[in-house]
Design a protein around this motif. Structure first.
Motif, PDB file in Angstrom:
ATOM      1  N   TYR A  28      19.572  -6.828   3.690  1.00 53.64           N
ATOM      2  CA  TYR A  28      19.350  -5.718   4.614  1.00 53.64           C
ATOM      3  C   TYR A  28      19.076  -4.416   3.858  1.00 53.64           C
ATOM      4  N   ASN A  31      15.585  -4.552   2.494  1.00 50.07           N
ATOM      5  CA  ASN A  31      14.623  -4.436   3.592  1.00 50.07           C
ATOM      6  C   ASN A  31      14.516  -3.003   4.117  1.00 50.07           C
ATOM      7  N   VAL A  32      15.646  -2.339   4.269  1.00 53.05           N
ATOM      8  CA  VAL A  32      15.631  -0.960   4.760  1.00 53.05           C
ATOM      9  C   VAL A  32      15.026  -0.028   3.709  1.00 53.05           C
ATOM     10  N   PHE A  35      11.349  -0.432   4.018  1.00 47.04           N
ATOM     11  CA  PHE A  35      10.911   0.256   5.239  1.00 47.04           C
ATOM     12  C   PHE A  35      10.821   1.766   5.028  1.00 47.04           C
ATOM     13  N   CYS A  39       7.437   4.150   5.111  1.00 49.50           N
ATOM     14  CA  CYS A  39       7.274   5.280   6.036  1.00 49.50           C
ATOM     15  C   CYS A  39       7.076   6.596   5.295  1.00 49.50           C
ATOM     16  N   ILE A  51       8.708   1.791  13.342  1.00 49.30           N
ATOM     17  CA  ILE A  51       9.194   0.413  13.177  1.00 49.30           C
ATOM     18  C   ILE A  51       8.087  -0.568  13.537  1.00 49.30           C
ATOM     19  N   TYR A  72      13.714  -8.341   8.613  1.00 44.69           N
ATOM     20  CA  TYR A  72      13.423  -6.915   8.477  1.00 44.69           C
ATOM     21  C   TYR A  72      13.778  -6.181   9.769  1.00 44.69           C
ATOM     22  N   SER A  73      13.363  -6.751  10.884  1.00 44.44           N
ATOM     23  CA  SER A  73      13.619  -6.123  12.175  1.00 44.44           C
ATOM     24  C   SER A  73      15.119  -5.953  12.418  1.00 44.44           C
ATOM     25  N   ILE A  76      16.500  -3.151  10.207  1.00 40.43           N
ATOM     26  CA  ILE A  76      16.075  -1.824  10.684  1.00 40.43           C
ATOM     27  C   ILE A  76      16.804  -1.459  11.976  1.00 40.43           C
ATOM     28  N   ARG A  77      16.981  -2.433  12.871  1.00 39.03           N
ATOM     29  CA  ARG A  77      17.721  -2.158  14.109  1.00 39.03           C
ATOM     30  C   ARG A  77      19.167  -1.786  13.802  1.00 39.03           C
ATOM     31  N   LEU A  79      20.175  -0.320  11.051  1.00 32.27           N
ATOM     32  CA  LEU A  79      20.085   1.042  10.526  1.00 32.27           C
ATOM     33  C   LEU A  79      20.089   2.065  11.656  1.00 32.27           C
TER      34      LEU A  79
END
Length: 105
Positions: A28, A31-32, A35, A39, A51, A72-73, A76-77, A79
């Motif tokens: 996680y 992945n974050v 991300f 961005c 996202i 990944y989703s 991010i969720r 987070l």
């Protein structure tokens, strides 16, 4: 939170407090981090559209498998919901459908 490194530090703490596994913590966090790098803006400026664009990038540019996109989703969720305490419309971030295994004869 001031910067992305502080956010990632708090994110890791939140995962540990929840008692998630070391593997989840590492996956996680990576992945974050990817991300946030993608961005390239402060986390407090990000929203559902960021996202969605990132997940589309994973699907179309990186050709990621459904399970990878879903991981990944989920990160991010977590987070947004836990670390940032922001409410998202999760219907706008659908899970990827995986390929069904072939029937065995």
């Amino acid at each position: 939170m001031d910067n992305n490194e502080q956010v990632l530090s708090r994110f890791r703490e939140d995962i540990l407090i929840r008692g998630l596994s070391k593997g989840t913590l590492e996956t996680y966090t990576l992945n974050v981090r990817i991300f946030l790098t993608y961005c390239n803006r402060p986390v407090d400026e990000l929203d559902v559209e960021d996202i969605r664009k990132f997940l589309q990038y994973l699907i179309h540019e990186k050709k990621s498998l459904p399970g990878t996109v879903n991981t990944y989703s989920a990160a991010i969720r977590f987070l947004f919901a836990v670390t940032l305490n922001l409410t998202l419309n999760y219907l706008q971030i659908p899970a990827r459908k995986g390929a069904k295994p072939s029937p065995k004869c």
